[in-house]
Design a protein around this motif. Structure first.
Motif, PDB file in Angstrom:
ATOM      1  N   PRO A 166      -8.825  -2.229  -2.311  1.00  9.65           N
ATOM      2  CA  PRO A 166      -7.988  -1.536  -3.298  1.00  9.65           C
ATOM      3  C   PRO A 166      -7.305  -2.504  -4.268  1.00  9.65           C
ATOM      4  N   PHE A 167      -7.805  -3.743  -4.344  1.00  6.32           N
ATOM      5  CA  PHE A 167      -7.202  -4.740  -5.218  1.00  6.32           C
ATOM      6  C   PHE A 167      -8.283  -5.711  -5.670  1.00  6.32           C
ATOM      7  N   THR A 168      -7.943  -6.541  -6.653  1.00  6.29           N
ATOM      8  CA  THR A 168      -8.862  -7.561  -7.148  1.00  6.29           C
ATOM      9  C   THR A 168      -8.391  -8.932  -6.686  1.00  6.29           C
ATOM     10  N   ILE A 210      -1.672  -7.460  -3.845  1.00  2.00           N
ATOM     11  CA  ILE A 210      -2.250  -7.946  -2.584  1.00  2.00           C
ATOM     12  C   ILE A 210      -3.126  -9.186  -2.784  1.00  2.00           C
ATOM     13  N   GLY A 211      -3.815  -9.277  -3.920  1.00  2.00           N
ATOM     14  CA  GLY A 211      -4.665 -10.435  -4.174  1.00  2.00           C
ATOM     15  C   GLY A 211      -3.885 -11.738  -4.110  1.00  2.00           C
ATOM     16  N   ALA A 212      -2.678 -11.748  -4.685  1.00  2.00           N
ATOM     17  CA  ALA A 212      -1.833 -12.948  -4.650  1.00  2.00           C
ATOM     18  C   ALA A 212      -1.352 -13.242  -3.237  1.00  2.00           C
ATOM     19  N   VAL A 213      -1.155 -12.187  -2.428  1.00  2.00           N
ATOM     20  CA  VAL A 213      -0.759 -12.386  -1.029  1.00  2.00           C
ATOM     21  C   VAL A 213      -1.869 -13.141  -0.292  1.00  2.00           C
ATOM     22  N   LEU A 214      -3.108 -12.694  -0.464  1.00  2.00           N
ATOM     23  CA  LEU A 214      -4.231 -13.336   0.211  1.00  2.00           C
ATOM     24  C   LEU A 214      -4.418 -14.770  -0.261  1.00  2.00           C
ATOM     25  N   GLY A 215      -4.321 -15.002  -1.569  1.00  4.11           N
ATOM     26  CA  GLY A 215      -4.494 -16.354  -2.091  1.00  4.11           C
ATOM     27  C   GLY A 215      -3.433 -17.313  -1.587  1.00  4.11           C
ATOM     28  N   GLY A 216      -2.184 -16.861  -1.587  1.00  6.38           N
ATOM     29  CA  GLY A 216      -1.100 -17.694  -1.082  1.00  6.38           C
ATOM     30  C   GLY A 216      -1.247 -17.966   0.398  1.00  6.38           C
ATOM     31  N   ALA A 217      -1.670 -16.946   1.161  1.00  8.90           N
ATOM     32  CA  ALA A 217      -1.859 -17.109   2.604  1.00  8.90           C
ATOM     33  C   ALA A 217      -2.958 -18.131   2.897  1.00  8.90           C
ATOM     34  N   ALA A 218      -4.019 -18.129   2.086  1.00  6.81           N
ATOM     35  CA  ALA A 218      -5.117 -19.079   2.296  1.00  6.81           C
ATOM     36  C   ALA A 218      -4.612 -20.517   2.192  1.00  6.81           C
ATOM     37  N   VAL A 219      -3.743 -20.780   1.223  1.00  9.42           N
ATOM     38  CA  VAL A 219      -3.216 -22.135   1.037  1.00  9.42           C
ATOM     39  C   VAL A 219      -2.265 -22.508   2.179  1.00  9.42           C
ATOM     40  N   VAL A 220      -1.319 -21.634   2.489  1.00  7.32           N
ATOM     41  CA  VAL A 220      -0.304 -21.922   3.507  1.00  7.32           C
ATOM     42  C   VAL A 220      -0.936 -22.173   4.871  1.00  7.32           C
ATOM     43  N   PHE A 221      -1.871 -21.314   5.253  1.00  5.16           N
ATOM     44  CA  PHE A 221      -2.444 -21.434   6.595  1.00  5.16           C
ATOM     45  C   PHE A 221      -3.467 -22.569   6.690  1.00  5.16           C
ATOM     46  N   THR A 222      -4.065 -22.961   5.574  1.00  3.99           N
ATOM     47  CA  THR A 222      -4.934 -24.144   5.592  1.00  3.99           C
ATOM     48  C   THR A 222      -4.110 -25.405   5.835  1.00  3.99           C
ATOM     49  N   ILE A 223      -2.961 -25.494   5.187  1.00  4.20           N
ATOM     50  CA  ILE A 223      -2.055 -26.626   5.408  1.00  4.20           C
ATOM     51  C   ILE A 223      -1.602 -26.648   6.866  1.00  4.20           C
ATOM     52  N   LEU A 224      -1.251 -25.472   7.392  1.00  2.00           N
ATOM     53  CA  LEU A 224      -0.820 -25.386   8.787  1.00  2.00           C
ATOM     54  C   LEU A 224      -1.923 -25.837   9.741  1.00  2.00           C
ATOM     55  N   ALA A 225      -3.156 -25.409   9.469  1.00  3.30           N
ATOM     56  CA  ALA A 225      -4.287 -25.788  10.323  1.00  3.30           C
ATOM     57  C   ALA A 225      -4.496 -27.298  10.319  1.00  3.30           C
ATOM     58  N   GLY A 226      -4.319 -27.934   9.161  1.00  3.03           N
ATOM     59  CA  GLY A 226      -4.464 -29.385   9.077  1.00  3.03           C
ATOM     60  C   GLY A 226      -3.425 -30.111   9.927  1.00  3.03           C
ATOM     61  N   ILE A 255       0.836  -1.201   0.000  1.00  2.05           N
ATOM     62  CA  ILE A 255       0.000   0.000   0.000  1.00  2.05           C
ATOM     63  C   ILE A 255       0.869   1.249   0.000  1.00  2.05           C
ATOM     64  N   GLY A 256       1.917   1.253   0.829  1.00  2.00           N
ATOM     65  CA  GLY A 256       2.828   2.391   0.869  1.00  2.00           C
ATOM     66  C   GLY A 256       3.550   2.601  -0.447  1.00  2.00           C
ATOM     67  N   GLU A 257       3.859   1.500  -1.141  1.00  2.00           N
ATOM     68  CA  GLU A 257       4.560   1.578  -2.419  1.00  2.00           C
ATOM     69  C   GLU A 257       3.605   1.759  -3.602  1.00  2.00           C
ATOM     70  N   LYS A 258       2.305   1.842  -3.328  1.00  2.00           N
ATOM     71  CA  LYS A 258       1.279   1.976  -4.379  1.00  2.00           C
ATOM     72  C   LYS A 258       1.277   0.766  -5.317  1.00  2.00           C
TER      73      LYS A 258
END
Length: 449
Positions: free
Chosen positions: A220-222, A90-106, A82-85
């Protein structure tokens, strides 16, 4: 709904406090429904149940805090973009986080459900409370997906500069947990297991609220389905979050070891320490809110190239935290027995809880300094240093000192409690040294240019 907060201009104190207060409110409510478990079990359950919730919640805290620190990588990376405009990343950050943390939860689900009893034995839970402790850990393990999801979603909101939305859904969760405790513990007399079920149910409701708010929020992202995969952003947020998670894991292990040291002193000491730990969790909320807020605040300013403002925000946070810490120091030292009495009617449990608080009291002041500095380093992407200093103060100071105090012939919870502020002072000295070193290094680079 609003887009994102701009931390790169305007009054630092005003913007930091405005962002921090909802974070603090969410932390207070989160701690409240943990405290309600202990309070209701203490009033309507058994002493063994109280010890089980005390010991079992230490295990759950380890998991929760490690996940929170790992998710800090998501917070910092989003704020930096956001600071760097560069919001489109950010969309890829959220998607990657969803996969990583789902594996961790399992993985956590398997560990906590299948190994609940060995974990309880390792924690040296008193024999009278062993079965109840294992039950508490197992039920919490069944709902670990909700616990992980809640903390990751909170990290996303903080990265976007929105600290108000998490306050809303944790408020709902708190109300659900209170109702669940009253029905399952006070009404159905399920003791520690009922408290665990109420906690999991509350976290599930909070995740539902978070997802609903995120869908309505003007982002602010898709975000696309194609983003939900292991991608380059995973490496980036893990590079930030993994050192913090490792440091937090070992820190929480030290607290588990501390709990085990205390458990050796008997059931009353175990329950008293559990009561004191809940009070401590409330006292530490302001420093924790400062640390989380500081990371977002600093990351956004670093991303915008405003390093001077980022440093100034750290000193502002220290001033705010110390002022609050002095008030908490006086309260804990003078009225700790009254606070402990809120969680138990057993006079011996209250006495042992106050005994620990007397040794811990100075921590309320020094932690404000340490956590503000840690928040600054987290936002500056110096998480490897945060891990190093954390390991030094935890493994070389707090844990050895607590163990030494626990094996003395006249061992007391007051002396064991003193290990925390001593370790924190060491951490402050280390961080001051690192801050001065980085300043000199950056000045030398500018001179060379």
């Amino acid at each position: 709904m609003s887009n994102t907060a701009d931390f790169t201009q305007g009054s630092i104190l005003k913007k930091l406090c405005r962002f921090m207060l909802p974070v603090l409110g969410a932390l207070i409510l989160q701690a409240a429904y943990g405290a309600v478990d202990l309070l209701v079990v203490g009033r309507f359950g058994s002493t063994s149940g109280l010890s089980a919730v005390s010991t079992g919640s230490q295990v759950l805290n380890l998991v929760t805090f490690v996940v929170t620190q790992l998710a800090m990588g998501v917070t910092v990376l989003i704020a930096r973009y956001i600071g760097e405009k560069r919001e489109k990343e950010i969309g890829a950050v959220l998607g990657g986080a969803a996969v990583v943390f789902t594996i961790l939860a399992g993985c956590l689900f398997v560990l906590l459900v299948l190994f609940a009893r060995p974990i309880s034995v390792l924690m040296q839970a008193p024999q009278e409370a062993l079965a109840l402790t294992a039950s508490y850990v197992r039920f919490c393990g069944c709902g670990i997906l909700f616990i992980v999801a809640y903390n990751v979603l909170s990290a996303v909101f903080r990265g976007l500069g929105d600290s108000r939305s998490p306050l809303l859904f944790v408020l709902v969760a708190c109300l659900v947990n209170v109702a669940g405790d009253l029905v399952l513990v006070a009404g159905l007399h399920l003791d520690a297991a009922g408290a665990a079920l109420a906690t999991v149910l509350a976290q599930a409701v909070s995740v539902g609220c978070a997802l609903a708010i995120l869908r309505r929020k003007k982002l602010p992202f898709t975000f696309r389905k194609s983003d939900v995969r292991l991608n380059e952003q995973c490496r980036r947020f893990l590079a930030i979050g993994l050192p913090l998670a490792l440091q937090e894991f070992l820190t929480q292990l030290s607290f588990l070891a501390l709990c085990a040291f205390v458990n050796r002193l008997g059931l009353a000491a175990s329950s008293g320490y559990g009561v004191a730990s809940k009070i401590v969790s409330f006292v530490m909320l302001v420093p924790s809110a400062l640390m989380q807020s500081m990371a977002s605040f600093v990351a956004q300013n670093i991303g915008a190239g405003n390093v001077k403002r980022a440093k100034k925000s750290m000193f502002t946070g220290i001033a705010v935290g110390v002022a609050f810490g002095i008030v908490m120091f006086a309260l804990v030292l003078r009225k700790g027995d009254v606070l402990a009495g809120l969680f138990s009617t057993d006079a011996e449990v209250v006495r042992r809880g106050f005994e620990y608080l007397r040794g811990f009291a100075p921590e309320t002041i020094v932690t404000a300094v340490l956590f503000s500095m840690v928040g600054y380093f987290n936002g500056s992407n110096q998480t490897l240093w945060v891990m190093i200093q954390g390991l030094i103060q935890t493994l070389l100071v707090r844990l050895p000192l607590a163990y030494y105090m626990s094996i003395q012939p006249n061992a007391s919870l007051t002396k064991i409690g003193m290990s925390a502020p001593v370790a924190t002072v060491v951490g402050i000295v280390l961080n001051i040294g690192c801050f001065l070193y980085l300043n000199r290094r950056d000045a030398a680079k500018r001179g060379a240019e």
